[in-house]
Design a protein around this motif. Structure first.
Motif, mmCIF file in Angstrom:
data_model
loop_
_atom_site.group_PDB
_atom_site.id
_atom_site.type_symbol
_atom_site.label_atom_id
_atom_site.label_comp_id
_atom_site.label_asym_id
_atom_site.label_seq_id
_atom_site.Cartn_x
_atom_site.Cartn_y
_atom_site.Cartn_z
ATOM 1 N N UNK A 44 0.829 -1.212 0.000
ATOM 2 C CA UNK A 44 0.000 0.000 0.000
ATOM 3 C C UNK A 44 0.858 1.254 0.000
ATOM 4 N N UNK A 45 1.889 1.282 0.851
ATOM 5 C CA UNK A 45 2.752 2.459 0.934
ATOM 6 C C UNK A 45 3.605 2.621 -0.328
ATOM 7 N N UNK A 46 4.044 1.502 -0.898
ATOM 8 C CA UNK A 46 4.842 1.596 -2.126
ATOM 9 C C UNK A 46 4.018 2.212 -3.253
ATOM 10 N N UNK A 47 2.752 1.868 -3.313
ATOM 11 C CA UNK A 47 1.871 2.450 -4.341
ATOM 12 C C UNK A 47 1.635 3.936 -4.082
ATOM 13 N N UNK A 48 1.484 4.292 -2.818
ATOM 14 C CA UNK A 48 1.139 5.673 -2.479
ATOM 15 C C UNK A 48 2.342 6.603 -2.479
ATOM 16 N N UNK A 74 3.850 -7.770 -9.604
ATOM 17 C CA UNK A 74 2.606 -7.912 -10.367
ATOM 18 C C UNK A 74 1.979 -6.550 -10.653
ATOM 19 N N UNK A 75 2.131 -5.632 -9.707
ATOM 20 C CA UNK A 75 1.568 -4.284 -9.871
ATOM 21 C C UNK A 75 2.494 -3.370 -10.680
ATOM 22 N N UNK A 76 3.663 -3.910 -11.067
ATOM 23 C CA UNK A 76 4.664 -3.164 -11.824
ATOM 24 C C UNK A 76 5.093 -1.889 -11.100
ATOM 25 N N UNK A 77 5.222 -2.012 -9.765
ATOM 26 C CA UNK A 77 5.771 -0.914 -8.964
ATOM 27 C C UNK A 77 7.249 -0.755 -9.325
ATOM 28 N N UNK A 95 13.437 -18.040 -3.034
ATOM 29 C CA UNK A 95 12.099 -17.507 -3.320
ATOM 30 C C UNK A 95 12.076 -15.976 -3.416
ATOM 31 N N UNK A 96 12.868 -15.309 -2.562
ATOM 32 C CA UNK A 96 12.891 -13.842 -2.596
ATOM 33 C C UNK A 96 13.495 -13.327 -3.890
ATOM 34 N N UNK A 97 14.582 -13.955 -4.337
ATOM 35 C CA UNK A 97 15.224 -13.542 -5.591
ATOM 36 C C UNK A 97 14.304 -13.834 -6.773
ATOM 37 N N UNK A 98 13.700 -15.022 -6.766
ATOM 38 C CA UNK A 98 12.805 -15.382 -7.868
ATOM 39 C C UNK A 98 11.571 -14.494 -7.909
ATOM 40 N N UNK A 99 11.137 -14.012 -6.736
ATOM 41 C CA UNK A 99 9.964 -13.130 -6.691
ATOM 42 C C UNK A 99 10.250 -11.761 -7.294
ATOM 43 N N UNK A 100 11.540 -11.397 -7.366
ATOM 44 C CA UNK A 100 11.886 -10.123 -7.995
ATOM 45 C C UNK A 100 12.755 -9.200 -7.180
#
Length: 209
Positions: A44-48, A74-77, A95-100
């Protein structure tokens, strides 16, 4: 003077968040624009707030760090995610690296190294603590050193030309996470631990011209 690097600090322990705030306080190169106590707040904060870098803990109640990293991707932040955690186990790192995640550091990282890592993350460079890099290479190490796949060679060629992970992903129509996975695999096959060494080794072995 350029604008400060905008940071979002994510950790479920207030003492840890305060410690990180103290590390960046008083340095005009950095600005902490927000704090979050779990993954859902982080998203939420990253989007805002549109930070440049998110310092992300992994093990938190509710939405954990890996789930939050996946959601941000997924949200392309646009923010780069730098994992900062106590844990360097295989079940946490990959998993953290693969997640992005752009990087993975441990909480005992000295202040100077953390600041360097944040600067590198902004540039799109992968940042791994030595113990984490060793674990990743151990996981993906393949018996055939030079048997690079066509896609790994394509990624390597773009990296040799100075492309960032994001630029390579765009040119090859794949995700940044997939580029990172290809890089980890080719590092293991070439027996190296970073981009510069991979490129140098590839030229020396005639894999690149």
């Amino acid at each position: 003077m350029s604008d400060p690097i905008r940071l979002l600090v994510v950790d479920d322990h207030p003492v840890v968040r305060n410690g990180l705030l103290g590390m960046f306080a008083g340095d005009a190169e950095f600005e902490v624009v927000g704090e979050a106590a779990d993954g859902a707040e982080a998203v939420a904060y990253a989007r805002a707030l549109d930070p440049d870098v998110v310092l992300m803990d992994l093990r938190m109640p509710g939405m954990d760090g890996v789930a939050a990293i996946r959601k941000l991707a997924a949200l392309e932040i646009r923010a780069k995610v730098l994992v900062l955690t106590t844990y360097d186990t295989d079940s946490d790192v990959l998993p953290a690296i693969e997640a992005g995640a752009t990087g993975y550091l441990l909480k005992d990282t000295p202040r100077a190294e953390l600041l360097r890592a944040v600067r590198a993350a902004v540039r799109g460079e992968a940042v791994l603590s030595p113990t984490v890099a060793t674990k990743l290479l151990g996981q993906v190490r393949a018996p055939a050193k030079d048997d690079l796949s066509k896609r790994e060679l394509e990624v390597l060629a773009l990296i040799a030309k100075g492309a960032t992970n994001r630029e390579a992903a765009a040119q090859l129509f794949i995700s940044e996470a997939t580029v990172k996975t290809h890089l980890l695999h080719l590092y293991a096959k070439l027996g190296v631990s970073d981009r510069a060494a991979a490129v140098a080794t590839a030229f020396a072995r005639g894999l690149l011209r």
